[in-house]
Scaffold this motif. Structure first.
Motif, PDB file in Angstrom:
ATOM      1  N   ARG A   4      44.454 -14.347 -12.650  1.00 45.35           N
ATOM      2  CA  ARG A   4      45.121 -13.858 -13.685  1.00 45.35           C
ATOM      3  C   ARG A   4      46.543 -13.997 -13.425  1.00 45.35           C
ATOM      4  N   ASN A   5      47.193 -14.860 -12.651  1.00 44.76           N
ATOM      5  CA  ASN A   5      48.766 -14.717 -12.440  1.00 44.76           C
ATOM      6  C   ASN A   5      49.292 -13.441 -11.625  1.00 44.76           C
ATOM      7  N   GLN A   6      48.411 -12.879 -10.884  1.00 50.97           N
ATOM      8  CA  GLN A   6      48.811 -11.953 -10.103  1.00 50.97           C
ATOM      9  C   GLN A   6      48.103 -11.921  -8.775  1.00 50.97           C
ATOM     10  N   LEU A   7      48.839 -11.163  -7.798  1.00 52.86           N
ATOM     11  CA  LEU A   7      48.309 -10.822  -6.645  1.00 52.86           C
ATOM     12  C   LEU A   7      47.830  -9.227  -6.275  1.00 52.86           C
ATOM     13  N   MET A   8      47.353  -8.967  -5.192  1.00 57.78           N
ATOM     14  CA  MET A   8      46.573  -7.748  -5.040  1.00 57.78           C
ATOM     15  C   MET A   8      47.771  -6.883  -4.016  1.00 57.78           C
ATOM     16  N   LEU A   9      48.079  -5.743  -4.602  1.00 57.44           N
ATOM     17  CA  LEU A   9      48.766  -4.783  -3.666  1.00 57.44           C
ATOM     18  C   LEU A   9      47.620  -4.329  -2.526  1.00 57.44           C
ATOM     19  N   ASN A  10      48.278  -4.161  -1.128  1.00 56.54           N
ATOM     20  CA  ASN A  10      47.490  -3.734  -0.063  1.00 56.54           C
ATOM     21  C   ASN A  10      47.545  -2.021  -0.331  1.00 56.54           C
ATOM     22  N   LEU A  11      46.477  -1.531  -1.181  1.00 58.57           N
ATOM     23  CA  LEU A  11      46.462  -0.089  -1.297  1.00 58.57           C
ATOM     24  C   LEU A  11      46.422   0.541   0.117  1.00 58.57           C
ATOM     25  N   GLY A  12      46.045   0.180   0.857  1.00 58.76           N
ATOM     26  CA  GLY A  12      45.829   0.938   2.559  1.00 58.76           C
ATOM     27  C   GLY A  12      46.870   0.897   3.229  1.00 58.76           C
ATOM     28  N   HIS A  13      48.001   0.242   2.591  1.00 57.37           N
ATOM     29  CA  HIS A  13      49.493   0.360   3.229  1.00 57.37           C
ATOM     30  C   HIS A  13      50.008   2.021   2.756  1.00 57.37           C
ATOM     31  N   PRO A  14      50.325   2.632   3.588  1.00 56.46           N
ATOM     32  CA  PRO A  14      50.624   4.066   3.263  1.00 56.46           C
ATOM     33  C   PRO A  14      52.034   3.982   2.104  1.00 56.46           C
ATOM     34  N   GLU A  15      52.756   3.166   2.318  1.00 57.33           N
ATOM     35  CA  GLU A  15      53.905   3.166   1.215  1.00 57.33           C
ATOM     36  C   GLU A  15      53.373   2.608  -0.041  1.00 57.33           C
ATOM     37  N   VAL A  16      52.321   1.787  -0.197  1.00 57.49           N
ATOM     38  CA  VAL A  16      52.014   1.350  -1.625  1.00 57.49           C
ATOM     39  C   VAL A  16      51.133   2.473  -2.044  1.00 57.49           C
ATOM     40  N   LYS A  17      50.327   3.239  -1.124  1.00 59.65           N
ATOM     41  CA  LYS A  17      49.603   4.319  -1.802  1.00 59.65           C
ATOM     42  C   LYS A  17      50.708   5.527  -2.616  1.00 59.65           C
ATOM     43  N   ALA A  18      51.675   5.755  -1.570  1.00 59.40           N
ATOM     44  CA  ALA A  18      52.851   6.732  -1.953  1.00 59.40           C
ATOM     45  C   ALA A  18      53.353   6.093  -3.286  1.00 59.40           C
ATOM     46  N   PHE A  19      53.764   4.903  -3.492  1.00 64.51           N
ATOM     47  CA  PHE A  19      54.210   4.191  -4.643  1.00 64.51           C
ATOM     48  C   PHE A  19      53.352   4.487  -5.981  1.00 64.51           C
ATOM     49  N   VAL A  20      52.026   4.381  -5.665  1.00 64.53           N
ATOM     50  CA  VAL A  20      51.354   4.432  -6.860  1.00 64.53           C
ATOM     51  C   VAL A  20      51.142   6.009  -7.230  1.00 64.53           C
ATOM     52  N   LEU A  21      50.964   6.801  -6.199  1.00 68.17           N
ATOM     53  CA  LEU A  21      50.933   8.115  -6.624  1.00 68.17           C
ATOM     54  C   LEU A  21      51.990   8.809  -7.273  1.00 68.17           C
ATOM     55  N   GLU A  22      53.501   8.172  -7.022  1.00 70.32           N
ATOM     56  CA  GLU A  22      54.595   8.359  -7.194  1.00 70.32           C
ATOM     57  C   GLU A  22      54.750   8.152  -8.881  1.00 70.32           C
ATOM     58  N   PHE A  23      54.638   6.967  -9.077  1.00 74.66           N
ATOM     59  CA  PHE A  23      54.747   6.391 -10.440  1.00 74.66           C
ATOM     60  C   PHE A  23      53.887   6.853 -11.577  1.00 74.66           C
ATOM     61  N   MET A  24      52.341   7.038 -11.058  1.00 72.44           N
ATOM     62  CA  MET A  24      51.660   7.862 -11.900  1.00 72.44           C
ATOM     63  C   MET A  24      51.827   9.177 -11.901  1.00 72.44           C
ATOM     64  N   THR A  25      52.287  10.093 -11.226  1.00 76.37           N
ATOM     65  CA  THR A  25      52.826  11.429 -11.327  1.00 76.37           C
ATOM     66  C   THR A  25      53.829  11.436 -12.293  1.00 76.37           C
ATOM     67  N   GLU A  26      54.772  10.645 -12.193  1.00 76.80           N
ATOM     68  CA  GLU A  26      55.820  10.585 -12.949  1.00 76.80           C
ATOM     69  C   GLU A  26      55.738  10.344 -14.301  1.00 76.80           C
ATOM     70  N   LEU A  27      54.643   9.622 -14.706  1.00 75.71           N
ATOM     71  CA  LEU A  27      54.370   9.038 -15.919  1.00 75.71           C
ATOM     72  C   LEU A  27      53.440  10.458 -16.513  1.00 75.71           C
ATOM     73  N   LEU A  28      52.640  10.819 -15.674  1.00 74.82           N
ATOM     74  CA  LEU A  28      51.860  11.833 -16.513  1.00 74.82           C
ATOM     75  C   LEU A  28      52.840  13.302 -16.476  1.00 74.82           C
ATOM     76  N   ASP A  29      53.619  13.326 -15.826  1.00 72.42           N
ATOM     77  CA  ASP A  29      54.800  14.633 -15.832  1.00 72.42           C
ATOM     78  C   ASP A  29      55.537  14.205 -17.092  1.00 72.42           C
ATOM     79  N   SER A  30      55.857  13.308 -17.432  1.00 76.34           N
ATOM     80  CA  SER A  30      56.984  12.877 -18.270  1.00 76.34           C
ATOM     81  C   SER A  30      56.303  12.987 -20.055  1.00 76.34           C
ATOM     82  N   TYR A  31      55.164  12.712 -19.779  1.00 80.34           N
ATOM     83  CA  TYR A  31      54.601  12.492 -21.149  1.00 80.34           C
ATOM     84  C   TYR A  31      53.196  13.189 -21.379  1.00 80.34           C
ATOM     85  N   ASP A  32      52.878  13.707 -22.691  1.00 79.92           N
ATOM     86  CA  ASP A  32      51.771  14.350 -22.932  1.00 79.92           C
ATOM     87  C   ASP A  32      50.657  13.212 -22.965  1.00 79.92           C
ATOM     88  N   ILE A  33      50.097  12.941 -21.960  1.00 73.39           N
ATOM     89  CA  ILE A  33      49.075  11.795 -22.020  1.00 73.39           C
ATOM     90  C   ILE A  33      47.753  12.525 -21.548  1.00 73.39           C
TER      91      ILE A  33
END
Length: 706
Positions: A415-444
């Motif tokens: 599907r024209n995409q690669l898979m992130l290595n979620l087991g990598h601590p930096e990738v895990k931190a990235f996902v948590l950070e952007f999801m937290t910012e998204l849910l903090d910023s908007y009434d979702i």
């Protein structure tokens, strides 16, 4: 009920309301399975602990009955635990080393190797009211050198001797998930598994076994479900002596890992059960178990609209506002924007991984649309796919080392995409950070979390540093940790699990997900088959079902709006059609169905499901939901095609109070509005479904006693 231990006989029993599970310790120190089925006097099973032999050519019969057998000695069956010690020894001998009664309904059994400081703790938890047992294992390396774990199953279930064994499970593919299959089991192994990095659409970690004669209402059934959302394996192995063992746990495919000195491995939970009331009783026990012990739940399943089929990637604030206005007219309670709202996301070729609002599509950000949606009295939801990335994205250009990869290999694009290595601590931190910012910023209020490809090239960068790890296990562990953290930070947000449809649904994921998207196939007739298979193992309270276009793009089939709504009302009701093109008449009819659903959704979410007729067995399909207090019942009936003119059909209901009187609104072909429960369950309710693709919903309510 609960757990009992008879020290003199060395016998353990897990007693539920309607079953006994018995095992004991034989004179060789092997923890041996003895019995599982209808309640018995457990101590009278003691003679079954006798040492048995047959020949030097056959499997060790005592190890063959082990509750948790290791690879070694004369045991040639599928092992629960297979390890390599650092000195090259590949033999394991597990002996009973004690027990601890953790609580009234939980016990821990200790096993240890004869020589090496490797300890295994088997956990058993009885769930008496639903006749289920949760099992798990913890493996401790007490030595000062690493142990390589090749295979570690969560549990082995031993079934009683039967003349015949029949395995029931589900199989499928994308857009054709949860297709029921049954086959007899002869000597040898039958393996159900996923090697793709998630639960998978091709099989699901649930099984049921009977003697080949059980049906929906009668017969003894043994069953189990594994709580793991990555690579898994369930092996049913029938020995040459007629016994069947079913083992389940994390798949050993490419899954070996090192257990360092002092380290502990904890398996997922493998839940098993026994019923004497057929596959219907099995399903109702699993549904009740999920409702009480697994699902975060507790909230009304809101009627949802998703704009994907209306707009695809061509998302913009004005068109979304128009759709929101139409959705509000229908009585929708939650408006969800799907893929295409972020980054340079105008197709599936680019932008995945860049989780910032597209300024051309939303010049004022998401808040403009959210305010509009909230003004119509609806919640706002959003689609995300945090585990994948397009090569054409800012994220990949900045962090090409974050994807799964092997040196000297080019990653496979799906599907024209690669898979992130979620087991990598930096990738895990990235996902948590952007999801937290998204849910903090908007009434979702709602997140649809998707995963649209399998795992390929499962290498961790740099490769040498992760040689002792299993990237497959680490990915799932970090996924669970992310969902747990997000649920704690944002308790007001509901989450839906999705993986190209129903490819990540299991008892592990359902501990974090409020609801599940079970298939991208929304053809209402196909959905009856998919939904039936799904509900053998999983609760309809989590099952999201959409009303979409007719003719449908999957099969080109045209179905009446009533049929499409009735099919979707059997779970959580959603609408995914381009409602901007619906006529006023269609909008009015749809609004009536939405209003009907709101009156009965508590019965769908909380009630007991009875499968009355299957579309697999003929032209009629019917399902019944009965509220916990038996005050209400809802019946859905569907006819695929009519042949040879009219013939009266009656459908016998289940689960009602035979002495109570139930009322229903007058319906086409039904002039009688009051029915005794005994009549409904024995003579049956007459159905007048004429023509092709006819359907009906019938709502009956118990009348006060006079």
């Amino acid at each position: 009920m609960g757990i009992h231990y008879w020290e003199q006989e060395n016998i353990f029993e897990l007693r539920t309301e309607r079953s006994s599970y018995v095992f004991g310790v034989n004179e060789q120190g092997i923890l041996q399975h003895l019995y599982w089925g209808e309640p018995v006097e457990a101590r009278e099973c003691a003679p079954l602990l006798a040492i048995r032999t047959h020949s030097s050519f056959d499997n060790d019969l005592n190890s063959d009955q082990a509750e948790y057998g290791g690879r070694g000695g004369g045991n040639y069956a599928e092992p629960c635990l297979h390890v390599h010690f650092s000195d090259g020894v590949r033999d394991l001998k597990l002996r009973y080393a004690g027990c601890e009664l953790v609580s009234e309904n939980r016990i821990s059994i200790r096993l240890s190797d004869d020589h090496y400081p490797l300890r295994v703790e088997l956990g058993y938890t009885a769930i008496p009211e639903v006749d289920l047992i949760e099992r798990d294992v913890r493996i401790f390396n007490g030595g000062d050198t690493p142990v390589r774990v090749i295979q570690a199953m969560a549990a082995s279930w031993t079934l009683p001797p039967l003349r015949d064994y029949r395995l029931t499970h589900v199989t499928g593919r994308w857009a054709g998930e949860y297709q029921l299959r049954s086959q007899p089991l002869s000597e040898g192994r039958r393996v159900l598994e996923s090697r793709r990095g998630f639960t998978g659409p091709h099989s699901n970690p649930w099984f049921a076994v009977d003697n080949g004669r059980a049906d929906e209402e009668t017969g003894k059934v043994w069953f189990g479900a594994l709580a793991w959302s990555g690579n898994w394996k369930i092996t049913a192995e029938k020995s040459n002596f007629g016994r069947l063992h079913v083992l389940g746990g994390i798949n050993d495919f490419d899954g070996a890992f090192e257990l360092g000195p002092g380290a502990v491995y904890s398996s997922p939970v493998f839940t098993g059960g026994y019923v004497s009331g057929g596959f219907g009783a099995m399903s109702r026990n699993l549904h009740l178990y999920q409702s009480r012990y697994i699902l975060p739940g507790g909230r009304v399943r809101k009627v949802l609209y998703n704009s994907w089929e209306a707009t695809g990637f061509a998302v913009n604030v004005q068109e979304q506002k128009k759709l929101a206005r139409q959705a509000a007219r229908l009585g929708v309670e939650r408006f969800v924007v799907d893929d295409g709202w972020f980054g340079a996301r105008n197709s599936d070729m680019a932008g995945l991984g860049d989780w910032t609002v597209n300024p051309e599509k939303f010049p004022l950000g998401l808040q403009e649309l959210i305010d509009e949606v909230k003004g119509f009295g609806m919640d706002f939801g959003l689609w995300v796919e945090p585990e994948s990335v397009n090569p054409d994205s800012d994220l990949y250009r900045q962090h090409p080392d974050w994807v799964y990869q092997f040196p000297n290999r080019e990653g496979t694009l799906l599907r024209n995409q690669l898979m992130l290595n979620l087991g990598h601590p930096e990738v895990k931190a990235f996902v948590l950070e952007f999801m937290t910012e998204l849910l903090d910023s908007y009434d979702i209020s709602f997140i649809k979390w998707d995963m649209n490809r399998t795992v390929t090239e499962p290498g961790a960068f740099p490769l040498a540093e992760h040689a002792g790890d299993s990237v497959w296990i680490r990915h799932v562990e970090h996924l669970y940790e992310i969902w747990a953290e997000l649920r704690q930070r944002f308790p007001q947000v509901e989450f839906e699990t999705c993986a190209g449809g129903g490819a990540r649904i299991d008892l592990g994921m359902l501990r974090y997900a409020d609801q599940a998207w079970i298939s991208d196939n929304t053809d209402a007739l196909d959905r009856l088959l998919i939904q039936e298979g799904f509900c053998y193992a999983y609760s309809p309270s989590v099952m999201m079902c959409w009303v979409t276009e007719s003719p449908h793009g999957m099969n080109g089939r045209s179905l009446p709006l009533a049929f499409r709504f009735h099919s979707a009302m059997m779970g959580g009701l959603g609408i995914g059609a381009d409602i901007g093109k619906w006529s006023d008449a269609e909008l009015s009819e749809a609004a009536r169905f939405v209003a009907q659903y709101k009156k009965i959704r508590h019965v769908i979410a909380e009630g007991s499901l009875y499968r009355l007729a299957s579309v697999r067995e003929g032209g009629l399909a019917a399902g019944q939901y009965v509220s916990p207090d038996r005050q209400e019942t809802v019946v859905f009936a569907f006819r695929q095609a009519q042949h040879f003119g009219y013939s009266e059909q009656r459908i016998t209901l289940r689960g009602l109070d035979p002495d109570a009187v139930y009322s229903m609104e007058a319906a086409e072909g039904l002039t009688q509005t009051l029915w005794h429960g005994s009549t409904l369950m024995n003579l049956g309710l007459p159905l007048s479904l004429s023509g092709d693709y006819a359907s009906r919903m019938i709502h009956l309510q118990r009348q006060p006693a006079r």
